[in-house]
Design an enzyme around this catalytic site. Sequence first.
Site, PDB file in Angstrom:
ATOM      1  CB  SER A  85      65.639 -32.147 -51.530  1.00 56.96           C
ATOM      2  OG  SER A  85      65.168 -31.638 -50.308  1.00 56.96           O
ATOM      3  CG  ASP A 143      71.740 -34.289 -48.011  1.00 62.89           C
ATOM      4  OD1 ASP A 143      71.644 -35.345 -48.655  1.00 62.89           O
ATOM      5  OD2 ASP A 143      70.772 -33.757 -47.434  1.00 62.89           O
ATOM      6  CG  HIS A 156      67.481 -35.706 -48.166  1.00 64.58           C
ATOM      7  ND1 HIS A 156      68.254 -34.564 -48.178  1.00 64.58           N
ATOM      8  CD2 HIS A 156      66.296 -35.346 -48.706  1.00 64.58           C
ATOM      9  CE1 HIS A 156      67.560 -33.560 -48.691  1.00 64.58           C
ATOM     10  NE2 HIS A 156      66.373 -34.012 -49.032  1.00 64.58           N
TER      11      HIS A 156
END
Length: 716
Positions: free
Chosen positions: A651, A222, A86
Amino acid sequence: MKTKKIWFLILLLLPFTLVRADEGMWFLMHIDRLNHRDMQKMGLQLTSEEIYSINHSSLKDAIVQFGGGCTAEIVSKDGLVLTNHHCGYGSIAELSTPEHDYLTNGFWARSRPEELKPKSLSVRFFVRMDDVSKRILSKVNEQMTEYEREQIINREIARIEQENNEGGKYVVSVKSFYNGNEYYYFVYQDYNDVRLVGTPPNSIGKFGGDTDNWEWPRHTGDFSLFRVYADKDGNPAEYSESNVPLNPRYHLPISLKGFQENDFAMILGYPGRTNRWMPAAGIDQNVNFAYPAWVEASKIGMDNLKKHMDQNQQVKLEYAPKYAQVANYWKNRQGMIDALSKHQTATTKRADEAKFNLWANKKENKAQFGQVIETINQYYERTNERSRHDNYMMGMLRSSTFAALPYVLGRALLIYADGTDAKRSAIKSDIEAEIANQYETLYLPLEQDVLAAELNLYASKAKAGGLAPLVDSISQATHGVFGDYIKQAFASSLFASKEKLFAFLANPKAEQVEQDPLFLLSSAIMTRYRYTDEAQKREEADFQRAFRLMVEGMRQANPKKVYYPDANSTLRLTYGRITALPADPQNDAKENYYTTLKGTVAKYKPKDEEFDLPQKLIDLYEAKDFGRYADQKGYLPVNFLTNNDITGGNSGSPVINGKGELIGIAFDGNIEAMAGDVIFDHQLQRTIAVDIRYVLFIMDKFAGAKHLVDEMTIAE
């Protein structure tokens, strides 16, 4: 959802000490003094010098800020970078076309020449930091107004940044901490030639979609891979075919040994923003005014984006990054409302403030701190409706390109129209490039629907905060329904196409911009968004001073407590353990601190946008063809939990074991602990990470990109 409620209730009954997490986002320069011995007791085997060193290579040299908003880690001597799928999403979407749909189908460069360069992507290396609090604060005093204080501090910051950038070699940033009570400078080096190396398909990298976002158990691969390039001497350089892969000062070794519950885990990264000093009245404002408006405006934007994205694959690719960003914060803010309300966070904060107020009103403290809490509470009471209004408007600006674009471009066009021939000639190419860039991926039917829907909502819900006057008058004339007005505005507007804008550059007339309906509307929105009258400026200054004094006063009142500063996109270290949640029947794993590929396949829904899977992955699962990436117990791990203290911006951060080896990549948190940006919950707070063994399995066994695995330093 019943299962979620059951284990949430169980957690509330657990003894506090059973799952105590290690709260704090710590400066690397302070770990030797504040944290190192504690970390060693928990399982760290590195010295503090091996984590943070100015003169020698250390762990910090492998951690980069990725694209300005995420974290990534260097994992090879040739500049290979791992981050989240992402985090790379926007670049992957930009490089995708319907014919080469890398978002949907994935991408793997088989050689260096095949690696793809996005238009604009950079990584930032952290070089060093230092404390300049005494220097800066010696220039100010409490007799100054907040405006005077700010001006003096900003001048001193500019000097410090200039002194340390070595003639432009480095980017230097001075940041405020503890609400203006401490200051540190950070030295960085930016590399702008960053290329896509590999990404799994959406069905792996975004498996679970919005449904699983912020939820546990998770089964998401991810991750994505990029590479940093430099000139032949290893210096930053703009993209060139002659550039070579960067040879970094340090890269992370990768562990295939796995881990057990309670094993040590630390995370280094760039957490974006926490507000753990936020007063109770601020929490009440967010829960009751700001966040509900944000959620509602985001949902309106998402619905209108998705309507068009579902009908056109090209539009879906072009708007996927915007939709993902809006959707992520939509669920985040709703989770914040629920968590802050459920945990009665404002009540906890109010009790702390009451204790502080007793200390503040002692004779020796009253002159400086006595009015602090009252001033803060009055500020929030006066700004509640303004906060609601601003969040409806912010939702519009996040979802709608044309809420701001005509204003921004229009101002440049007016300068162009009013300029001399020489001035026009000097700026024309820049304006043309900006127009081409902005309009390259715009889809006007979508943009019209999003803008109209956001205006309908804003005009009906934000009145108490004072609507933008032009929006208010249009709303009265159209009875609050903006659809036809927006269609007519686009039909006659200069800003409806790049062709009209280029034609304007050939024959510029200022009145054409000044009378343009989209320019007038956008200008009204942006003017209202930025508007602050003198009374509001004084109110804001009084609040900022009171907030700064509250933080300093609380620290003085509790001198033995060790504090850490709020996150503000500077490099931090957080440490904790691999930590399970109570058993959950939704998780196939024997212990609820990890998930497996079995659970991934169990969620499989053919042709479902969120839960589809590639047939090859299913075949590998059924054949149990996991290679060397299986756990010693035989399963293929996918995701796992730690109790590390992270937030947005983390992230892509590496999860590292006690030996300094990479064991996973952080990508999410659990929705039950969404209050974590305001108050850390020792029982609920969890980090969700993708297991590095799953990452390498996908690269090797699924994608056939073993050459990339071979490039890494593997510890088996």
